[in-house]
Scaffold this motif. Structure first.
Motif, PDB file in Angstrom:
ATOM      1  N   ALA B  47       0.899  -1.283   0.130  1.00  0.00           N
ATOM      2  CA  ALA B  47      -0.077  -0.130   0.035  1.00  0.00           C
ATOM      3  C   ALA B  47       0.950   1.191   0.020  1.00  0.00           C
ATOM      4  O   ALA B  47       0.205   2.342  -0.410  1.00  0.00           O
ATOM      5  N   CYS B  48       2.124   1.191   0.381  1.00  0.00           N
ATOM      6  CA  CYS B  48       3.043   2.319   0.579  1.00  0.00           C
ATOM      7  C   CYS B  48       4.014   2.493  -0.652  1.00  0.00           C
ATOM      8  O   CYS B  48       4.844   3.391  -0.493  1.00  0.00           O
ATOM      9  N   ALA B  49       3.505   1.800  -1.735  1.00  0.00           N
ATOM     10  CA  ALA B  49       4.507   1.840  -2.837  1.00  0.00           C
ATOM     11  C   ALA B  49       4.666   3.179  -3.480  1.00  0.00           C
ATOM     12  O   ALA B  49       3.943   3.928  -3.749  1.00  0.00           O
ATOM     13  N   ILE B  50       6.299   3.402  -3.618  1.00  0.00           N
ATOM     14  CA  ILE B  50       6.351   4.585  -4.319  1.00  0.00           C
ATOM     15  C   ILE B  50       7.719   4.339  -5.351  1.00  0.00           C
ATOM     16  O   ILE B  50       7.986   3.069  -5.687  1.00  0.00           O
ATOM     17  N   VAL B  52      11.370   5.112  -6.719  1.00  0.00           N
ATOM     18  CA  VAL B  52      12.500   5.360  -6.833  1.00  0.00           C
ATOM     19  C   VAL B  52      13.396   5.132  -7.958  1.00  0.00           C
ATOM     20  O   VAL B  52      13.752   3.909  -8.281  1.00  0.00           O
ATOM     21  N   ASP B  53      13.735   6.231  -8.636  1.00  0.00           N
ATOM     22  CA  ASP B  53      14.270   6.129  -9.930  1.00  0.00           C
ATOM     23  C   ASP B  53      13.698   5.170 -10.943  1.00  0.00           C
ATOM     24  O   ASP B  53      14.414   4.199 -11.585  1.00  0.00           O
ATOM     25  N   GLY B  54      12.434   5.295 -10.904  1.00  0.00           N
ATOM     26  CA  GLY B  54      11.471   4.446 -11.800  1.00  0.00           C
ATOM     27  C   GLY B  54      11.286   2.867 -11.403  1.00  0.00           C
ATOM     28  O   GLY B  54      10.544   2.083 -11.827  1.00  0.00           O
ATOM     29  N   LYS B  55      11.915   2.594 -10.134  1.00  0.00           N
ATOM     30  CA  LYS B  55      11.585   1.378  -9.796  1.00  0.00           C
ATOM     31  C   LYS B  55      10.671   1.289  -8.459  1.00  0.00           C
ATOM     32  O   LYS B  55      10.666   2.303  -7.662  1.00  0.00           O
ATOM     33  N   GLU B  56       9.828   0.155  -8.463  1.00  0.00           N
ATOM     34  CA  GLU B  56       9.197   0.200  -7.255  1.00  0.00           C
ATOM     35  C   GLU B  56       9.701   0.069  -5.953  1.00  0.00           C
ATOM     36  O   GLU B  56      10.700  -0.963  -5.654  1.00  0.00           O
ATOM     37  N   VAL B  57       9.404   0.855  -4.854  1.00  0.00           N
ATOM     38  CA  VAL B  57      10.016   0.658  -3.604  1.00  0.00           C
ATOM     39  C   VAL B  57       9.046   0.561  -2.385  1.00  0.00           C
ATOM     40  O   VAL B  57       7.864   1.550  -2.560  1.00  0.00           O
ATOM     41  N   ARG B  58       8.956  -0.024  -1.574  1.00  0.00           N
ATOM     42  CA  ARG B  58       8.215   0.112  -0.221  1.00  0.00           C
ATOM     43  C   ARG B  58       8.749   1.162   0.563  1.00  0.00           C
ATOM     44  O   ARG B  58       9.651   0.855   1.306  1.00  0.00           O
ATOM     45  N   VAL B  73       9.217   9.285  -7.060  1.00  0.00           N
ATOM     46  CA  VAL B  73       8.102   9.720  -7.250  1.00  0.00           C
ATOM     47  C   VAL B  73       6.825   8.805  -6.688  1.00  0.00           C
ATOM     48  O   VAL B  73       6.942   7.874  -6.370  1.00  0.00           O
ATOM     49  N   THR B  74       5.778   9.721  -6.168  1.00  0.00           N
ATOM     50  CA  THR B  74       4.665   8.989  -5.437  1.00  0.00           C
ATOM     51  C   THR B  74       3.328   9.415  -6.395  1.00  0.00           C
ATOM     52  O   THR B  74       3.669   9.907  -7.511  1.00  0.00           O
ATOM     53  N   ILE B  75       2.351   8.749  -6.002  1.00  0.00           N
ATOM     54  CA  ILE B  75       1.172   8.740  -6.718  1.00  0.00           C
ATOM     55  C   ILE B  75       1.042  10.215  -7.090  1.00  0.00           C
ATOM     56  O   ILE B  75       0.299  10.529  -8.226  1.00  0.00           O
ATOM     57  N   GLU B  76       1.096  11.133  -6.365  1.00  0.00           N
ATOM     58  CA  GLU B  76       0.815  12.549  -6.535  1.00  0.00           C
ATOM     59  C   GLU B  76       1.650  13.229  -7.804  1.00  0.00           C
ATOM     60  O   GLU B  76       1.393  13.894  -8.436  1.00  0.00           O
ATOM     61  N   GLY B  77       2.968  12.499  -7.905  1.00  0.00           N
ATOM     62  CA  GLY B  77       3.908  12.921  -8.974  1.00  0.00           C
ATOM     63  C   GLY B  77       3.622  12.231 -10.219  1.00  0.00           C
ATOM     64  O   GLY B  77       4.158  12.401 -11.272  1.00  0.00           O
ATOM     65  N   LEU B  78       2.833  11.089 -10.397  1.00  0.00           N
ATOM     66  CA  LEU B  78       2.539  10.064 -11.451  1.00  0.00           C
ATOM     67  C   LEU B  78       2.025  11.001 -12.415  1.00  0.00           C
ATOM     68  O   LEU B  78       2.344  10.994 -13.613  1.00  0.00           O
ATOM     69  N   GLN B 102      -4.959   1.083  -3.926  1.00  0.00           N
ATOM     70  CA  GLN B 102      -4.994   1.458  -5.239  1.00  0.00           C
ATOM     71  C   GLN B 102      -3.818   2.204  -5.626  1.00  0.00           C
ATOM     72  O   GLN B 102      -3.283   2.055  -6.663  1.00  0.00           O
ATOM     73  N   THR B 103      -3.444   3.105  -4.863  1.00  0.00           N
ATOM     74  CA  THR B 103      -2.253   4.009  -5.286  1.00  0.00           C
ATOM     75  C   THR B 103      -0.989   3.255  -5.432  1.00  0.00           C
ATOM     76  O   THR B 103      -0.319   3.332  -6.262  1.00  0.00           O
TER      77      THR B 103
END
Lengths: 686, 152
Positions: B47-50, B52-58, B73-78, B102-103
């Motif tokens: 649920a906390c995914a963001i 970092v340099d295009g790769k998913e990070v928890r 990049v967070t969902i707000e920055g997508l 969902q984010t």
């Protein structure tokens, strides 16, 4: 459709409508439903408004139920908009404030639509009638010669037309209609019955949707609680020396559920809890375990009566574990307690319950407690209890600051109000012709549901002469509550496993056996159609099996066919077919979503999760111990929604009860062995 | 406490935090970006995914001190207006139920499509299986990813 639940939009609705025209109304009474509230609108105050029309044509529908994923905000707006002939692209949704005349806000039992459908239609029709009256008066024509479409009143004879937005300035002197209005014929529906997207989608996918955990107030501090390790444990000593040295920790306060660490951010509060040294006395619950509770249930179930001679007996027992709700959003609440008032923000299934509870705790009149409802990151029954609100209120009162109190995942899983563990004893019999001649189901719940033992409302949907069902409760210190589909999650699941055993004993096909005995034509239809869609009876690969089960409740009928394979100790799901008859499907896309989602609960609880009790507390703490279904484990889901012409049913619970037994029966078809315990383990089949 | 300069959604941000504070709480409590959600704190639900340099990070188990020069990049920055193809697909295909996960689902799918613009079912399973949806929207998530990738 434009909507998002921001604080601003909420306040706009409850705080002041400016020059907007407001239809105030009451949900509960059948007569005197409408109250023309032009005056209230001018004052910008509308605690009981369901419908608001702005000069720009925006229609805001106030929804008095919590949305935890079931889509009730969308459904209610659709119902009102349909009867209003509103322009759906200009409909917005707001939550009703608690304690107002919008009626009870408790959301559960798949009751919202069944409770409000007729009322909301009347409210929409009333708004439409008033708009027509205003337009007719302005044009000097007969109201009966006008019609409405997509947010406009039209007079076909003269070609005149006026938008609802324009009409907001022409409402003076227009009075609310008396009595019940004639409602639309279903055949004329333009919004209801159409696949409609959720109103909150855009705010969700952009991360701007506001859940309780997202609320931030000026000057707010954060709190996390160190909780008891077991049910009924009493607090011993508290050493907060190390906690108070954690950067960002502001205070440590005792509350009824444990010791709260207050900090400048959530992480510091969590670190503070980790540094805290609290001793607990587990007391007499120290010896309580799943095994000890089960022994009490089996004892309470007693023995089955003797059967008459000459019949073929069928006997079985089935065990269900406790289940946690494990909503994605852990419990949380924001509270700002002042000397003479309190403001709460929370995603709760019972905002008015939160208001009452808080008023009582603080010794305030209810109207001094304001509860702002947010979106709920899952509910499934868990958020009907407001224990998380009580936590936040106590901490805010103690430190005199607004507090956001967040439960960790482990707090959430170990301090739930669980679906009860239960033990089911069955005895049935078939005669020489394969006709069932006996059925007795004894249900023993650990602690009962919400304090109640016994069989509840569930019963078999089959015509079996002399069928009986009895129940009771066995002792347990574990708190219980409603979980998706409530008692049906045990009783109907067990029944659908046992009817399969009866069919087998009768030497009959499980589908044909059910259809022959089903009392409800709607149930026969969903069973037959699900079987047909799933290719019932067609050959399957070796090691595969197909199972069927059905459920009738909350005004709906549903049947599931599940296909599984069993290889070694692994049970794999391959295909799910569901046919649901929700009566009139107000939003077929929403109905489909509920059936898809509830089936995932069915799969997870049939095959993967259960709560274990040891030393009087819950063993499982997070997802690795309570492993919900994931994408790679998902079978193909095929959901068919049919309309029987009945009134619309509830939908949140309907998709659960027939899922797990369809899986259990498929496991039998694949292995020849029966399920006696959930979650199903190959090593425990008999 | 230490001072960190990190790049979040294309902007350089200065933030004071203890070195082991997970990015989730930096974003949510210190920066007011609440799109990444708290689900478990142990990286088990997604649920906390963001990115970092295009790769998913928890973000719940990634301390701020590990971010360095990484572009967060967070969902707000997508996208700010929901115009990312995955956001559009999730809306159009009516994926969300409660919406809480969902984010994180969209962020994981965005990382997937960046690495594999035309993912197979197996690719989707691999990328998405660490993301729990308690409402069970998996069937629609899979379909939305296919729509966004042009496969449907």
């Amino acid at each position: 459709m434009v909507t998002d639940l921001t604080r601003r939009s909420f306040l706009k609705v409850v705080g002041g409508a400016g020059a907007a025209f407001v239809l105030g109304c009451y949900s509960a009474p059948a007569s005197g439903l409408f109250k023309n509230s032009d005056k209230e609108a001018a004052q910008g105050f509308q605690p009981n408004a369901f419908i608001q029309i702005d000069p720009d044509g925006t229609v805001t529908v106030t929804v008095n139920k919590s949305d935890m994923g079931q889509g009730i905000r969308t459904t209610f707006a659709m119902i009102v908009a349909e009867e209003m002939d509103a322009d759906w692209s200009k409909v917005k949704v707001a939550h009703a404030p608690p304690g107002g005349p919008a009626g009870g806000q408790g959301t559960g039992g798949s009751s919202s639509t069944r409770q409000m459908y007729g009322t909301l239609r009347q409210l929409g029709a009333g708004a439409r009638a008033m708009l027509v009256a205003a337009a007719a008066k302005s044009w000097g024509v007969d109201a009966a010669s006008c019609k409405c479409d997509t947010g406009k009143v039209m007079h076909p004879a003269t070609g005149k037309s006026m938008s609802y937005g324009e009409l907001t300035s022409k409402m003076a002197g227009v009075t609310a209609p008396d009595g019940d209005l004639k409602l639309k014929d279903k055949a004329d529906f333009k919004i209801l019955g159409k696949r409609t997207r959720r109103v909150d989608n855009k705010s969700v996918v952009t991360g701007t949707a506001t859940f309780g955990i997202d609320v931030k107030l000026e000057g707010m501090l954060y709190a996390v609680v160190s909780r008891r390790p077991s049910f009924g444990a009493s607090m011993g000593t508290v050493d907060d020396t190390a906690t108070r040295k954690v950067p960002g920790v502001v205070d440590v306060v005792k509350i009824s559920s444990g010791v709260a660490v207050v900090a400048q951010n959530t992480w510091a509060a969590m670190e503070g809890v980790r540094a805290l040294k609290v001793t607990w006395d587990t007391g007499f619950n120290a010896s309580v375990s799943t095994a000890s509770i089960r022994a009490g249930l089996v004892e309470a179930a007693g023995t089955q009566p003797d059967l008459p001679a000459g019949v073929k007996a069928v006997k079985a027992s089935i065990d269900f574990p406790y289940l946690a709700h494990a909503t994605m959003e852990p419990m949380n609440a924001v509270a700002d307690v002042r000397d003479d008032s309190c403001v709460i923000y929370s995603g709760t299934q019972s905002p008015d319950g939160a208001q009452r509870q808080t008023a009582q705790m603080l010794g305030l009149p209810a109207e001094k407690v304001t509860v702002h409802l947010t979106l709920l990151g899952g509910g499934f029954g868990r958020r009907s209890a407001n224990d998380f609100v009580a936590d936040a209120v106590q901490v805010s009162k103690a430190v005199k600051k607004p507090i956001k109190l967040v439960w960790t995942r482990e707090d959430d899983m170990r301090n739930d109000h669980y679906r009860p563990m239960s033990y089911h004893s069955f005895q049935g019999a078939v005669d020489a012709s394969g006709t069932p001649v006996a059925w007795n189901h004894v249900i023993i719940n650990a602690g009962g549901r919400s304090g109640r033992g016994g069989p509840g409302r569930a019963g078999i949907p089959y015509a079996i002469s002399g069928a009986t069902q009895a129940g009771g409760a066995g002792p347990s210190p574990v708190p219980t509550g409603a979980w998706r589909s409530v008692e049906h999650s045990q009783i109907d699941v067990a029944n659908e496993c046992f009817i399969d055993e009866m069919a087998h004993a009768a030497g009959k096909d499980p589908l044909a056996f059910r259809v022959a005995l089903a009392r409800d034509e709607r149930l026969k239809k969903v069973l037959t159609m699900a079987a047909e869609k799933a290719g019932w009876g067609t050959p399957l690969p070796k090691g595969h099996g197909r199972g069927i089960a059905c459920f009738s409740g909350y005004g709906a009928c549903i049947a599931h066919v599940m296909e599984v394979s069993v290889v070694g100790n692994e049970i794999k799901l391959h295909r799910m077919v569901a046919v649901v008859d929700p009566g009139l499907a107000l939003n077929p896309q929403g109905v489909e979503a509920q059936v898809q989602g509830a089936a995932v609960d069915g799969m997870s609880t049939a095959l993967k999760v259960g709560i274990t009790i040891e030393k009087g507390g819950v063993v499982e703490g997070s997802w690795p111990d309570y492993p919900w279904m994931t994408m790679e484990e998902m079978p193909n889901q095929e959901v068919f929604v049919i309309d029987s012409g009945n009134d619309p049913s509830g939908m949140g619970e309907v998709g659960y009860p027939s899922g797990p037994p369809a899986i259990a029966n498929a496991v039998f078809a694949a292995t020849g062995k029966r399920v006696r315990k959930f979650p199903i383990k190959v090593s425990e089949l008999v | 406490m230490a001072t960190y300069q990190i790049n979040v959604n294309g902007k350089q941000r200065t933030v004071e935090a203890v070195p082991d504070m997970p990015m989730l709480w930096v974003l949510r409590d210190l920066m007011g970006l609440t799109g990444a959600k708290f689900g478990c704190g142990i990286g088990a639900c997604g649920a906390c995914a963001i990115l970092v340099d295009g790769k998913e990070v928890r973000s719940c188990s990634t301390p701020i001190s590990d971010i360095g020069k990484g572009k967060v990049v967070t969902i707000e920055g997508l996208s700010t207006d929901g115009s990312h193809p995955l956001q559009k697909a999730f809306v159009e295909h009516d994926v969300p139920q409660c919406g809480y996960c969902q984010t994180g689902q969209i962020i994981a799918a965005a990382a997937l499509l960046k690495a594999k613009p035309h993912p197979t079912d197996a690719d989707i399973d691999e990328a998405m299986s660490g993301h729990i949806c308690r409402c069970g929207t998996y069937t629609r998530i899979r379909e939305a990813i296919k729509i966004a990738s042009g496969a449907k």
